[in-house]
Every structure is written in structure tokens, then in C-alpha cells.
Scaffold this active site. Structure first.
Site, PDB file in Angstrom:
ATOM      1  CG  HIS A 183      -2.012  -1.034   1.127  1.00  0.00           C
ATOM      2  ND1 HIS A 183      -2.530  -1.671   2.233  1.00  0.00           N
ATOM      3  CD2 HIS A 183      -2.678  -1.540   0.060  1.00  0.00           C
ATOM      4  CE1 HIS A 183      -3.465  -2.527   1.848  1.00  0.00           C
ATOM      5  NE2 HIS A 183      -3.569  -2.462   0.529  1.00  0.00           N
ATOM      6  CD  GLU A 186      -0.437   0.521   4.513  1.00  0.00           C
ATOM      7  OE1 GLU A 186       0.324  -0.464   4.595  1.00  0.00           O
ATOM      8  OE2 GLU A 186      -1.676   0.410   4.390  1.00  0.00           O
ATOM      9  NE  ARG A 255      -9.294  -5.539   0.746  1.00  0.00           N
ATOM     10  CZ  ARG A 255      -8.445  -5.004   1.632  1.00  0.00           C
ATOM     11  NH1 ARG A 255      -7.148  -5.309   1.564  1.00  0.00           N
ATOM     12  NH2 ARG A 255      -8.863  -4.184   2.577  1.00  0.00           N
ATOM     13  CG  HIS A 307       0.235  -4.044   5.301  1.00  0.00           C
ATOM     14  ND1 HIS A 307      -0.537  -3.661   4.219  1.00  0.00           N
ATOM     15  CD2 HIS A 307       0.738  -5.261   4.985  1.00  0.00           C
ATOM     16  CE1 HIS A 307      -0.496  -4.612   3.300  1.00  0.00           C
ATOM     17  NE2 HIS A 307       0.272  -5.594   3.744  1.00  0.00           N
ATOM     18  CB  SER A 308       1.465   1.544   8.808  1.00  0.00           C
ATOM     19  OG  SER A 308       1.243   2.512   7.808  1.00  0.00           O
ATOM     20  CE1 TYR A 309      -4.249   4.391  12.578  1.00  0.00           C
ATOM     21  CE2 TYR A 309      -4.120   4.884  10.236  1.00  0.00           C
ATOM     22  CZ  TYR A 309      -4.777   4.989  11.450  1.00  0.00           C
ATOM     23  OH  TYR A 309      -5.961   5.671  11.527  1.00  0.00           O
ATOM     24  CE1 TYR A 359      -9.381  -4.789   6.265  1.00  0.00           C
ATOM     25  CE2 TYR A 359      -9.549  -3.071   7.933  1.00  0.00           C
ATOM     26  CZ  TYR A 359      -8.912  -3.631   6.833  1.00  0.00           C
ATOM     27  OH  TYR A 359      -7.789  -3.022   6.324  1.00  0.00           O
ATOM     28  CD  GLU A 382      -2.170  -3.262   9.005  1.00  0.00           C
ATOM     29  OE1 GLU A 382      -1.720  -2.096   8.914  1.00  0.00           O
ATOM     30  OE2 GLU A 382      -2.849  -3.813   8.120  1.00  0.00           O
TER      31      GLU A 382
END
Length: 419
Positions: A183, A186, A255, A307-309, A359, A382
């Protein structure tokens, strides 16, 4: 009633987040205290103008959302109408980003070496600088470091991997594969990967045990086109940069993997931040990660994606709330990382499966690594929030990456012990 509210919000233009300026954008924390309020936030998330930085499943954690000037009044009206608690975190995000950009640029011009050869943890580096550091390490430590071009991004940038060994010549060791920067916005994730590289290569004596029976393969920036775009155009850009339509660009790389692709938590709308792509592995960048993972099947024991965050250590599944049969092994490794960080700095990480803790989101690299490439341990880390979330200050880089390394090292030690 929720449907009526969301329909009202959707009449606003969906083009705002594609702009280069965030002048007048506000950031709110919204506290959902019950299931109804949480469902309201989930519906609001479908509005393309509302950029939810964080929307955790738990009721005791606030959601954070960035809102364009055109929607401030209407959003606050709706939140008050439904008695949702909210707090203004940043009243002009654009002004904040401009200050941060100037600070980062000034720190890059200083070029502090941080007692290392070519990497600084007082500024966020550009993609070319990151690749140059990898090449410098390969020249300086040829017996222990190999750098390869794994492939090219859509815009033609080299995705370089660095393979780190102890130099004993054994090419059949187990492997820890780490990537970051899928991403674009990030920035702290590639910085964290660089710190891992620095510790394994330039601080080899202290970390030799991590390389005795394992090699490390690290891809510090999965999405260089998006990463560069966040430096030159739109700071909060998330996706890749391959055009989808005449007006919509990019796919959410996390995704886009072909394991339960598109089933849940991924958008079919090409302009959406969580757009799943025209097909699984539609992006050259995710194809590269796929091929790397598959090439390591059998030897690959630990896949870690940064990743973050949010201070999370997440493991499969992302597509369902069910747990894999070996979830206790995943949980044990993740908890080792969380405990090491907690003990050293006091920072708390939440551990659990992606769907149950955060999620549902199908098509993630961690699920693919675990289910298809057969890595027995697959974890998404994250990193903590900085600034308003995705925008840590330059002063936060070094403490964040140092803390992250403590967790990664502890997880690696647990994996080496188990496998």
C-alpha cells in the site's frame, strides 16, 4: 434509516480524493458504542469521498476518517443526529502534509548515515534511494548479500529483492520472506523493512543466530509506482498505478491475490481504494510477489508482510472468520512478537486472525502465502500510527523501526525454534 443517510452522502462528488491537495481536509475519530453505530460506520465507508484510515471491528476502538471540505457539515450533522461520539483530530490535513513534506526533504538533504553506509532513519527515502542502498550492500558484502531484480512495475521500476545469508554457501536453507509497501501511503513499512536489512547485514555479528539455518529474502517496496506517486502527487494514494478506466487508476494489491479473490471486503468499483482488480493477479507487482512466494514453497517457513497502521499482528484467514487448523502455531509466533515489543517499549499489539480482529478482506498476500505457497507461518504486521495515522513524522521513524525490529526478531526466533 442507515440506507437513507448513505444515499444522502453519496450525492457528493467521488472525485475529491483523487486530487493532489488535501487543503481543508479534516480527520475525525468516531466512536461506535454499539452494533447499530458500527453498522452505520460500515455503510458510510462505502462513500468514496470518506477515506476511513482505520475501522476496527472492536467497539472500544474509534474509527478514523479523512473528510473533504465539501462534506464536513453534512457528516457532522449525521453523526450528531445519531448521537455518535466524535473528535476532530486534524482540522487541516493539507497544511500538516505540507509541513511534513518540507521536513522530510530537509532531512533527506542532510543525509545522516546513522552509523550505516547508505540508509537514514531520519527521513523517508525515495524508491531509487532504497534500491541504491540494496546495491551498495551487495557490493560491500558480496559473500553474504545478493540483490536481484525480481521484475518490473507497471511504470517500469525495478522491484529488487535482497537475499541475506551468513555466507556459508548452503543454498538449501529454510527461508524467511519479508515484504513491505504494497500500500503506497504506508511509508513506515518500507522503512521498517530497511531497518531489518540493516540489522541483518551491517549488524551481522549481533544477529548471526538468525542466519545460521535460515536465509532471508526481503522485498522492501512491492508497489514502487504508488510509493513514488505519494511522494510527488497524492500523499494518501493507496493502490498501484496501472490504469483501469480513463479516469480510475490502480488496484489494491492486497485484494489482488488469487485465494478467495474478491469474495469479501474487496470492491468491484475501479475507483475505490479497495478495488480488487480486473482479475486475480491483474497487477505486475502482485504477480512478482506470487512468483517469489511459489519459488520458495518447501523452503519458505515464515512470510511476513509489513503494513500500517494499527498495532496489529494478524494471521489467516482474511476471507472468513473461521480459523485454520494450525492457528495455534500462528498465534504462538505472533504473540512472541507482541510480547517482545510490550516488554521493551510498553507498546501493545493486538494479535488474532485478520477477520476476527480487524475486518474481512479476501485476496490478501498473507492468505495466499499460507494456503497456496505453503508457508506454515504467515503474518501481517500493522505498524503503529504516526502523525494522523499514515503520516509519521521524521522524528518517529527511528523509534518505530527499532521497536518493529524487536517484534520481528522475536517472531523469527520462534519460527527458527519451531521449524
Amino acid at each position: 434509516m442507515i440506507l437513507k443517510v448513505c444515499t444522502l452522502l453519496l450525492v457528493f462528488s467521488a472525485a475529491a480524493l483523487a486530487g493532489e491537495s488535501y487543503d481543508g481536509y479534516k480527520i475525525y475519530d468516531i466512536n461506535a458504542r454499539n452494533d447499530f453505530e458500527k453498522q452505520l460506520l460500515l455503510h458510510l465507508q462505502n462513500n468514496a469521498d470518506l477515506d476511513f484510515f482505520d475501522l476496527p471491528r472492536a467497539l472500544n476502538k474509534p474509527a478514523r476518517v479523512m473528510v473533504p471540505p465539501s462534506m464536513h457539515v453534512e457528516l457532522e450533522k449525521i453523526l450528531r443526529q445519531f448521537h455518535l461520539q466524535f473528535e476532530l483530530v486534524n482540522d487541516d490535513f493539507g497544511a500538516t502534509l505540507k509541513r511534513q513534506q518540507l521536513e522530510n526533504q530537509s532531512q533527506r538533504l542532510i543525509v545522516p548515515r546513522d552509523q550505516s553506509r547508505g540508509v537514514s532513519f531520519t527521513a523517508f527515502l525515495r524508491h531509487a534511494e532504497i534500491n541504491a542502498y540494496l546495491d551498495e550492500l551487495a557490493r560491500t558484502y558480496p559473500s553474504r548479500v545478493t540483490v536481484q531484480v525480481a521484475g518490473k512495475s507497471y511504470e517500469g521500476r525495478d522491484l529488487k529483492t535482497i537475499t541475506i545469508t551468513n555466507g556459508d554457501g548452503n543454498a538449501n536453507k529454510n527461508v524467511i520472506f519479508l515484504d513491505a509497501g504494497i500500500h503506497a501511503r504506508e511509508w513506515i513499512a518500507p522503512a521498517g523493512a530497511l531497518y531489518v536489512i540493516q540489522q541483518l547485514v551491517e549488524n551481522f555479528v549481533s544477529n548471526a543466530a538468525l542466519l545460521k539455518n535460515y536465509d532471508w529474502v526481503i522485498l522492501p517496496v512491492v508497489n514502487p509506482d504508488g510509493y513514488e506517486y505519494t511522494h510527488t502527487n497524492t500523499r494518501m494514494w493507496r493502490k498501484t498505478r496501472k490504469p483501469v478506466t480513463s479516469s480510475c487508476y490502480g488496484t489494491d494489491g492486497n485484494r489482488n491475490f488469487d485465494y478467495h479473490w474478491g469474495e469479501v471486503g474487496a470492491s468491484t468499483l475501479s475507483c475505490a481504494d479497495t478495488y480488487r482488480g480486473q482479475s486475480a493477479f491483474s497487477e505486475p507487482e502482485t504477480q512478482i510477489v506470487r512468483d517469489l512466494l511459489l519459488s520458495l514453497t518447501g523452503r519458505g517457513k515464515f512470510y511476513l508482510t509489513l503494513h500500517s497502521y494499527g498495532n496489529y499482528l494478524l494471521y489467516p484467514w482474511g476471507w472468513t472468520s473461521e480459523l485454520p487448523s494450525s492457528w495455534t502455531d500462528l498465534d504462538e509466533v505472533a504473540k512472541a512478537g507482541a510480547a517482545a515489543i510490550k516488554s521493551a517499549t510498553g507498546t501493545a499489539y493486538t494479535v488474532g486472525s485478520s477477520t476476527n480482529v480487524l475486518y474481512a478482506a479476501a485476496g490478501g498476500s498473507d492468505d495466499y502465502a499460507f494456503a497456496v505457497a505453503k508457508f506454515p507461518i504467515s503474518i501481517t504486521m500493522e505498524l503503529p500510527a504516526g502523525g494522523s495515522g499514515f503520516d509519521p513524522t521524521t522524528a518517529q521513524i527511528k523509534p518505530f523501526v527499532e521497536e518493529t525490529w524487536l517484534g520481528i526478531k522475536a517472531m523469527a526466533e520462534k519460527v527458527i525454534q519451531k521449524y
